[in-house]
Design a protein around this motif. Structure first.
Motif, PDB file in Angstrom:
ATOM      1  N   ALA A   8       0.835  -1.212   0.000  1.00  7.65           N
ATOM      2  CA  ALA A   8       0.000   0.000   0.000  1.00  7.65           C
ATOM      3  C   ALA A   8       0.867   1.257   0.000  1.00  7.65           C
ATOM      4  O   ALA A   8       0.552   2.232  -0.694  1.00  7.65           O
ATOM      5  CB  ALA A   8      -0.933  -0.005   1.205  1.00  7.65           C
ATOM      6  N   GLN A   9       1.945   1.247   0.754  1.00  8.31           N
ATOM      7  CA  GLN A   9       2.838   2.401   0.790  1.00  8.31           C
ATOM      8  C   GLN A   9       3.523   2.602  -0.560  1.00  8.31           C
ATOM      9  O   GLN A   9       3.660   3.738  -1.031  1.00  8.31           O
ATOM     10  CB  GLN A   9       3.885   2.234   1.899  1.00  8.31           C
ATOM     11  CG  GLN A   9       3.313   2.329   3.292  1.00  8.31           C
ATOM     12  CD  GLN A   9       4.305   1.901   4.357  1.00  8.31           C
ATOM     13  OE1 GLN A   9       5.079   0.963   4.170  1.00  8.31           O
ATOM     14  NE2 GLN A   9       4.263   2.584   5.488  1.00  8.31           N
ATOM     15  N   VAL A  10       3.971   1.509  -1.178  1.00 13.06           N
ATOM     16  CA  VAL A  10       4.593   1.598  -2.505  1.00 13.06           C
ATOM     17  C   VAL A  10       3.598   2.173  -3.505  1.00 13.06           C
ATOM     18  O   VAL A  10       3.938   3.050  -4.300  1.00 13.06           O
ATOM     19  CB  VAL A  10       5.109   0.213  -2.969  1.00 13.06           C
ATOM     20  CG1 VAL A  10       5.568   0.258  -4.422  1.00 13.06           C
ATOM     21  CG2 VAL A  10       6.237  -0.277  -2.065  1.00 13.06           C
ATOM     22  N   ALA A  11       2.355   1.698  -3.459  1.00 14.80           N
ATOM     23  CA  ALA A  11       1.326   2.197  -4.369  1.00 14.80           C
ATOM     24  C   ALA A  11       1.140   3.700  -4.206  1.00 14.80           C
ATOM     25  O   ALA A  11       1.053   4.432  -5.201  1.00 14.80           O
ATOM     26  CB  ALA A  11       0.006   1.471  -4.120  1.00 14.80           C
ATOM     27  N   GLU A  12       1.106   4.149  -2.973  1.00 20.76           N
ATOM     28  CA  GLU A  12       0.922   5.587  -2.726  1.00 20.76           C
ATOM     29  C   GLU A  12       2.105   6.393  -3.233  1.00 20.76           C
ATOM     30  O   GLU A  12       1.931   7.404  -3.918  1.00 20.76           O
ATOM     31  CB  GLU A  12       0.730   5.828  -1.229  1.00 20.76           C
ATOM     32  CG  GLU A  12       0.453   7.276  -0.900  1.00 20.76           C
ATOM     33  CD  GLU A  12       0.183   7.511   0.580  1.00 20.76           C
ATOM     34  OE1 GLU A  12       0.276   8.673   0.991  1.00 20.76           O
ATOM     35  OE2 GLU A  12      -0.116   6.539   1.301  1.00 20.76           O
ATOM     36  N   VAL A  13       3.319   5.949  -2.947  1.00 17.00           N
ATOM     37  CA  VAL A  13       4.517   6.678  -3.360  1.00 17.00           C
ATOM     38  C   VAL A  13       4.635   6.741  -4.885  1.00 17.00           C
ATOM     39  O   VAL A  13       4.988   7.777  -5.448  1.00 17.00           O
ATOM     40  CB  VAL A  13       5.784   6.028  -2.745  1.00 17.00           C
ATOM     41  CG1 VAL A  13       7.053   6.583  -3.375  1.00 17.00           C
ATOM     42  CG2 VAL A  13       5.808   6.248  -1.237  1.00 17.00           C
ATOM     43  N   LEU A  14       4.319   5.622  -5.547  1.00 20.84           N
ATOM     44  CA  LEU A  14       4.462   5.568  -6.999  1.00 20.84           C
ATOM     45  C   LEU A  14       3.230   6.059  -7.746  1.00 20.84           C
ATOM     46  O   LEU A  14       3.254   6.182  -8.969  1.00 20.84           O
ATOM     47  CB  LEU A  14       4.794   4.142  -7.438  1.00 20.84           C
ATOM     48  CG  LEU A  14       6.126   3.581  -6.940  1.00 20.84           C
ATOM     49  CD1 LEU A  14       6.309   2.150  -7.431  1.00 20.84           C
ATOM     50  CD2 LEU A  14       7.285   4.459  -7.368  1.00 20.84           C
ATOM     51  N   GLY A  15       2.146   6.304  -7.026  1.00 17.11           N
ATOM     52  CA  GLY A  15       0.926   6.767  -7.672  1.00 17.11           C
ATOM     53  C   GLY A  15       0.243   5.681  -8.481  1.00 17.11           C
ATOM     54  O   GLY A  15      -0.365   5.958  -9.524  1.00 17.11           O
ATOM     55  N   LEU A  16       0.345   4.444  -8.014  1.00 17.05           N
ATOM     56  CA  LEU A  16      -0.282   3.305  -8.687  1.00 17.05           C
ATOM     57  C   LEU A  16      -1.375   2.732  -7.803  1.00 17.05           C
ATOM     58  O   LEU A  16      -1.423   2.992  -6.608  1.00 17.05           O
ATOM     59  CB  LEU A  16       0.761   2.206  -8.939  1.00 17.05           C
ATOM     60  CG  LEU A  16       1.954   2.559  -9.811  1.00 17.05           C
ATOM     61  CD1 LEU A  16       2.987   1.441  -9.772  1.00 17.05           C
ATOM     62  CD2 LEU A  16       1.503   2.818 -11.231  1.00 17.05           C
ATOM     63  N   SER A  17      -2.210   1.910  -8.402  1.00  9.24           N
ATOM     64  CA  SER A  17      -3.210   1.211  -7.599  1.00  9.24           C
ATOM     65  C   SER A  17      -2.521   0.055  -6.876  1.00  9.24           C
ATOM     66  O   SER A  17      -1.464  -0.422  -7.286  1.00  9.24           O
ATOM     67  CB  SER A  17      -4.333   0.665  -8.474  1.00  9.24           C
ATOM     68  OG  SER A  17      -3.852  -0.408  -9.270  1.00  9.24           O
ATOM     69  N   LEU A  18      -3.142  -0.389  -5.798  1.00  8.75           N
ATOM     70  CA  LEU A  18      -2.606  -1.522  -5.050  1.00  8.75           C
ATOM     71  C   LEU A  18      -2.554  -2.765  -5.937  1.00  8.75           C
ATOM     72  O   LEU A  18      -1.587  -3.529  -5.891  1.00  8.75           O
ATOM     73  CB  LEU A  18      -3.461  -1.780  -3.799  1.00  8.75           C
ATOM     74  CG  LEU A  18      -3.014  -2.914  -2.888  1.00  8.75           C
ATOM     75  CD1 LEU A  18      -1.594  -2.715  -2.410  1.00  8.75           C
ATOM     76  CD2 LEU A  18      -3.971  -3.029  -1.706  1.00  8.75           C
ATOM     77  N   GLY A  19      -3.554  -2.949  -6.761  1.00  5.71           N
ATOM     78  CA  GLY A  19      -3.571  -4.086  -7.679  1.00  5.71           C
ATOM     79  C   GLY A  19      -2.397  -4.070  -8.643  1.00  5.71           C
ATOM     80  O   GLY A  19      -1.813  -5.114  -8.943  1.00  5.71           O
ATOM     81  N   SER A  20      -2.040  -2.888  -9.134  1.00 10.03           N
ATOM     82  CA  SER A  20      -0.892  -2.778 -10.044  1.00 10.03           C
ATOM     83  C   SER A  20       0.401  -3.148  -9.338  1.00 10.03           C
ATOM     84  O   SER A  20       1.240  -3.861  -9.886  1.00 10.03           O
ATOM     85  CB  SER A  20      -0.773  -1.354 -10.595  1.00 10.03           C
ATOM     86  OG  SER A  20      -1.841  -1.075 -11.466  1.00 10.03           O
ATOM     87  N   VAL A  21       0.572  -2.669  -8.112  1.00  7.24           N
ATOM     88  CA  VAL A  21       1.779  -2.990  -7.347  1.00  7.24           C
ATOM     89  C   VAL A  21       1.874  -4.494  -7.130  1.00  7.24           C
ATOM     90  O   VAL A  21       2.929  -5.098  -7.308  1.00  7.24           O
ATOM     91  CB  VAL A  21       1.802  -2.239  -6.000  1.00  7.24           C
ATOM     92  CG1 VAL A  21       2.935  -2.735  -5.101  1.00  7.24           C
ATOM     93  CG2 VAL A  21       1.932  -0.740  -6.232  1.00  7.24           C
ATOM     94  N   LYS A  22       0.751  -5.118  -6.792  1.00  2.00           N
ATOM     95  CA  LYS A  22       0.751  -6.571  -6.576  1.00  2.00           C
ATOM     96  C   LYS A  22       1.078  -7.308  -7.876  1.00  2.00           C
ATOM     97  O   LYS A  22       1.825  -8.282  -7.876  1.00  2.00           O
ATOM     98  CB  LYS A  22      -0.594  -7.027  -6.020  1.00  2.00           C
ATOM     99  CG  LYS A  22      -0.801  -6.612  -4.582  1.00  2.00           C
ATOM    100  CD  LYS A  22      -2.120  -7.128  -4.049  1.00  2.00           C
ATOM    101  CE  LYS A  22      -2.288  -6.729  -2.590  1.00  2.00           C
ATOM    102  NZ  LYS A  22      -3.391  -7.433  -1.954  1.00  2.00           N
TER     103      LYS A  22
END
Length: 40
Positions: A8-22
């Motif tokens: 969730a933190q990576v998603a926020e920092v990168l401006g991506l959705s949580l699904g994309s990060v996963k």
């Protein structure tokens, strides 16, 4: 996994959705697995 952050933190920092990060994480781990098997 990145910089000891949660997905969730990576998603926020990168401006991506949580699904994309996963999805990116899963693809990255799969690629590393293939590379490690090829190296051995």
């Amino acid at each position: 996994y990145f910089a000891d952050m949660t997905e969730a933190q990576v998603a926020e920092v990168l401006g991506l959705s949580l699904g994309s990060v996963k999805a990116y994480g899963s693809r990255g781990i799969a690629a590393l697995r293939v590379a490690m098997e090829a190296a051995s």
